[in-house]
Design a protein around this motif. Structure first.
Motif, PDB file in Angstrom:
ATOM      1  N   LYS A  56       0.943  -1.211  -0.082  1.00  0.00           N
ATOM      2  CA  LYS A  56       0.087  -0.094  -0.134  1.00  0.00           C
ATOM      3  C   LYS A  56       0.848   1.200  -0.199  1.00  0.00           C
ATOM      4  CE  LYS A  56      -4.119  -1.800  -0.129  1.00  0.00           C
ATOM      5  NZ  LYS A  56      -5.045  -1.399  -1.388  1.00  0.00           N
TER       6      LYS A  56
ATOM      7  N   PHE B  39       2.169   2.458  -3.067  1.00  0.00           N
ATOM      8  CA  PHE B  39       1.645   3.291  -4.163  1.00  0.00           C
ATOM      9  C   PHE B  39       0.731   4.552  -3.463  1.00  0.00           C
ATOM     10  CE2 PHE B  39       1.394  -1.335  -5.711  1.00  0.00           C
ATOM     11  CZ  PHE B  39       1.993  -0.878  -6.777  1.00  0.00           C
ATOM     12  N   TYR B  40       0.464   4.578  -2.313  1.00  0.00           N
ATOM     13  CA  TYR B  40      -0.441   5.584  -1.700  1.00  0.00           C
ATOM     14  C   TYR B  40       0.354   6.199  -0.639  1.00  0.00           C
ATOM     15  CZ  TYR B  40      -3.703   3.422  -4.602  1.00  0.00           C
ATOM     16  OH  TYR B  40      -4.574   2.945  -5.839  1.00  0.00           O
ATOM     17  N   PRO B  41       0.125   7.524  -0.350  1.00  0.00           N
ATOM     18  CA  PRO B  41      -0.741   8.361  -0.927  1.00  0.00           C
ATOM     19  C   PRO B  41      -0.232   8.967  -2.320  1.00  0.00           C
ATOM     20  CG  PRO B  41       0.123   9.461   1.129  1.00  0.00           C
ATOM     21  CD  PRO B  41       0.706   8.121   1.066  1.00  0.00           C
ATOM     22  N   LEU B  42      -0.891   9.409  -3.177  1.00  0.00           N
ATOM     23  CA  LEU B  42      -0.334   9.956  -4.345  1.00  0.00           C
ATOM     24  C   LEU B  42       0.385  11.235  -4.112  1.00  0.00           C
ATOM     25  CD1 LEU B  42      -3.703   9.474  -6.565  1.00  0.00           C
ATOM     26  CD2 LEU B  42      -1.503   7.954  -6.755  1.00  0.00           C
TER      27      LEU B  42
ATOM     28  N   ARG C  16       1.802  13.472   2.297  1.00  0.00           N
ATOM     29  CA  ARG C  16       0.881  13.663   3.483  1.00  0.00           C
ATOM     30  C   ARG C  16       1.737  13.707   4.687  1.00  0.00           C
ATOM     31  NH1 ARG C  16      -4.254  11.772   2.056  1.00  0.00           N
ATOM     32  NH2 ARG C  16      -4.803  12.473  -0.090  1.00  0.00           N
TER      33      ARG C  16
ATOM     34  N   GLN D 112       4.612   9.669   1.077  1.00  0.00           N
ATOM     35  CA  GLN D 112       4.215   9.706  -0.453  1.00  0.00           C
ATOM     36  C   GLN D 112       4.635   8.387  -0.959  1.00  0.00           C
ATOM     37  OE1 GLN D 112       5.821  12.586  -3.165  1.00  0.00           O
ATOM     38  NE2 GLN D 112       3.836  12.146  -4.717  1.00  0.00           N
ATOM     39  N   GLY D 113       3.419   7.893  -1.598  1.00  0.00           N
ATOM     40  CA  GLY D 113       3.779   6.482  -2.313  1.00  0.00           C
ATOM     41  C   GLY D 113       5.199   6.629  -3.034  1.00  0.00           C
TER      42      GLY D 113
ATOM     43  N   GLU E 191      -1.515   9.335 -10.700  1.00  0.00           N
ATOM     44  CA  GLU E 191      -2.362   8.140 -10.471  1.00  0.00           C
ATOM     45  C   GLU E 191      -1.950   7.149 -11.760  1.00  0.00           C
ATOM     46  OE1 GLU E 191      -4.761  10.818 -13.117  1.00  0.00           O
ATOM     47  OE2 GLU E 191      -3.705  11.124 -11.261  1.00  0.00           O
TER      48      GLU E 191
ATOM     49  N   VAL F 230       0.736   4.638 -11.162  1.00  0.00           N
ATOM     50  CA  VAL F 230       0.396   3.762 -10.117  1.00  0.00           C
ATOM     51  C   VAL F 230      -0.744   2.801 -10.678  1.00  0.00           C
ATOM     52  CG1 VAL F 230      -1.133   3.437  -7.979  1.00  0.00           C
ATOM     53  CG2 VAL F 230       0.472   5.357  -8.025  1.00  0.00           C
TER      54      VAL F 230
ATOM     55  N   LYS G 192       0.355  -1.157 -10.850  1.00  0.00           N
ATOM     56  CA  LYS G 192      -0.547  -2.058 -10.252  1.00  0.00           C
ATOM     57  C   LYS G 192      -1.149  -3.177 -11.450  1.00  0.00           C
ATOM     58  CE  LYS G 192      -3.529  -0.932  -7.016  1.00  0.00           C
ATOM     59  NZ  LYS G 192      -4.447  -0.144  -6.042  1.00  0.00           N
TER      60      LYS G 192
END
Length: 408
Positions: free
Chosen positions: A37, A40-43, A46, A55-56, A173, A176, A180
Motif C-alpha cells: 500500500k 502506491f499511496y498516498p499519491l 501527506r 508519499q507513495g 495516478e 500507479v 498495479k
C-alpha cells in the motif's frame, strides 16, 4: 481435581507458545500488505515536510522511472524518424484531411469575418465558391508536405522524455495504475507470502522463547519478522536476475520471469495513457519547441495565398497590401489553432497507440534481465530500507500487543 487444573493450565501454556508462529504469520501478512500500500499511496505527500510524512514510492519516483523507461525503450528504437514511420505517416495525413476538409468553408468564413467582415458579406457567392474550391484542392497537398516535414524533424519538435515526465506530474495516478496492473499477480503473491514467511520465522521463536522468555524478545522478534518478510517480499520481485535451479525447481525474480507478459501490459498502458498521438501533437504545437512547429506550419500554409492567382489579385485590390498581409497571418494562426483537432479522435489515437505499444513491447522483450529490472526497480530500490524499517516497527508494535494480550 488439582491435577486436572494443572493439566488444563499447562495446555494453555503450550497453546501460548504456539501462538508465536500464528502471530508471526499475521505480522508477516500485515507488514507486506502495508508495504505494498505504501508503495502506491498516498499519491501526494501527506504529513509535515520533509520527514514527518509519506508519499507513495511509485508516484514519488515517477519522474525517474519515466526517464529510465524512455531511455530503455523509446530512444532505443533508433531515431525518432523510425518511430514516426511505424506510425504510418500516410494514415496520419488521411486523418488530418478527413477531419479538416469538411470544415474548410467554416474555417474560411471565420478568418474572413474576423479580418474583412464587410468585404466578405458583399462578395458574390460565385467568388466565395471559388475560394472554397481553391482551398479544397490545396489542403491535401499542403497537409501531405506538412506531415512529411514533421516526420523528418520529429526529434527536434518533441522531447518524448519531457512529455512522459510532464504527464506523470499532472497525473501521478497513471503510473500507479500502470504499475498495479503490470504487477497485480506479484503484489498479491507478496502479501500472501508474508503469512508463510512469518509462520516459519515464528517456529524459530519457540525454542528461544522457551529458553529465555524475556518480555523484550517479543517486540524484537516482531521487528525481525516485519523487517525480514518485507525484505524477502521486495527481493523476490527482482531476484535472482537469471533463472536458477534448486532441488529441481527453477527460480527467478517474479517480474523477470514474466518479462514478455509484463512488457506487453506495460507498453500497452504507457502507449494508451501517456505517449498518445494527441498528447504528442499538443506537445509539438504548445511545448518547448512550439516555435519550430509553427514555423513549419507557416512554411506550408502562407504560400497558399501567394499561389492563388486571381484570388491573390482580388484580395490585394480589395483589402490592400497591409490587409493582404493580415489575411495571411490570420490564415496561419487558424492553421495552428486547428492543427491538434484531428487528433482528438479516440479511435484514431487507439489505433496509433497499438503501433507504439507493439514497438515498445518488442524492445522491452529484447532487454537483458539487468536492463529489464532497471525499467521497473527504481520505484523500489531507493525506498527499500524505509519500507523494511516500517515493517519492522509495525512488527515490534505487534510483539508488544502479543505480550500484553497473551503472555503478561
Amino acid at each position: 481435581m488439582d491435577l486436572q487444573l494443572s493439566q488444563f493450565f499447562e495446555s494453555l501454556h503450550w497453546a501460548n507458545y504456539f501462538s508465536l508462529p500464528i502471530m508471526a504469520a499475521l505480522i508477516g501478512w500485515a507488514t507486506n500488505w502495508v508495504a505494498i500500500k505504501m508503495t502506491f499511496y498516498p499519491l501526494t505527500f501527506r504529513g509535515v515536510s520533509p520527514f514527518l510524512g509519506w508519499q507513495g514510492v511509485v508516484p514519488r519516483k515517477a519522474e525517474k522511472m519515466a526517464s529510465i523507461v524512455v531511455d530503455r525503450t523509446i530512444t532505443r528504437f533508433g531515431n525518432m524518424d523510425d518511430v514516426f514511420q511505424k506510425l504510418e505517416p500516410e494514415k496520419i495525413t488521411a486523418q488530418i484531411i478527413s477531419q479538416i476538409e469538411p470544415r474548410i468553408e467554416e474555417y474560411i468564413d471565420e478568418i474572413m469575418y474576423e479580418q474583412q467582415a464587410v468585404l466578405w458579406d458583399n462578395l458574390p457567392l460565385s467568388i466565395k465558391n471559388k475560394v472554397y474550391q481553391w482551398a479544397h484542392t490545396q489542403i491535401p497537398r499542403r497537409v501531405e508536405g506538412l506531415v512529411a516535414d514533421f516526420g523528418s524533424e520529429l526529434s527536434e519538435l518533441i522531447d518524448v522524455k519531457e512529455l512522459f515526465v510532464e504527464e506523470l506530474k499532472k497525473h501521478p495516478e497513471l503510473m500507479v495504475r500502470i504499475f498495479k496492473e503490470v504487477g497485480d499477480k506479484e503484489f498479491s503473491l507478496i502479501v500472501k507470502s508474508g503469512l508463510l514467511f512469518g509462520f516459519m520465522f515464528g517456529f524459530i521463536q519457540i525454542p528461544l522463547w522457551l529458553a529465555y522468555g524475556e518480555f523484550w524478545m517479543l517486540p524484537v522478534f516482531g521487528f525481525i519478522v516485519g523487517f525480514a518478510t518485507n525484505w524477502l517480499a521486495l527481493n523476490v520481485i527482482f531476484r535472482p536476475l537469471y533463472p536458477r535451479t534448486f532441488l529441481g525447481m527453477t527460480f527467478q525474480g517474479l517480474f523477470l520471469r514474466r518479462q514478455d507478459e509484463v512488457s506487453d501490459v506495460w507498453s500497452r498502458l504507457v502507449a494508451e495513457e501517456l505517449i498518445t498521438v494527441e498528447r504528442a501533437a499538443n506537445a509539438m504545437v504548445f511545448g518547448r519547441y512550439a516555435n519550430r512547429t509553427r514555423a513549419i506550419i507557416q512554411k506550408h500554409i502562407r504560400p497558399m495565398l501567394d499561389q492563388a492567382g486571381i484570388l491573390k489579385l482580388v484580395a490585394q485590390l480589395t483589402v490592400g497590401a497591409s490587409g493582404y498581409v493580415d489575411l495571411k497571418r490570420a490564415l496561419n494562426n487558424k492553421a495552428i489553432e486547428v492543427s491538434v483537432d484531428p487528433f482528438h479522435d479516440p479511435s484514431f489515437n487507439k489505433s496509433r497507440s497499438a503501433v507504439v505499444a507493439a514497438a515498445m513491447s518488442d524492445r522491452m522483450k529484447s532487454l537483458s534481465p539487468p536492463e529489464f529490472q532497471d525499467v521497473l526497480r527504481p520505484a523500489f530500490q531507493e525506498e527499500e530500507i524505509q519500507l523494511m524499517l516500517i515493517g519492522g516497527v509495525l512488527g515490534a508494535a505487534a510483539g508488544i500487543v502479543q505480550w500484553l494480550v497473551i503472555f503478561s
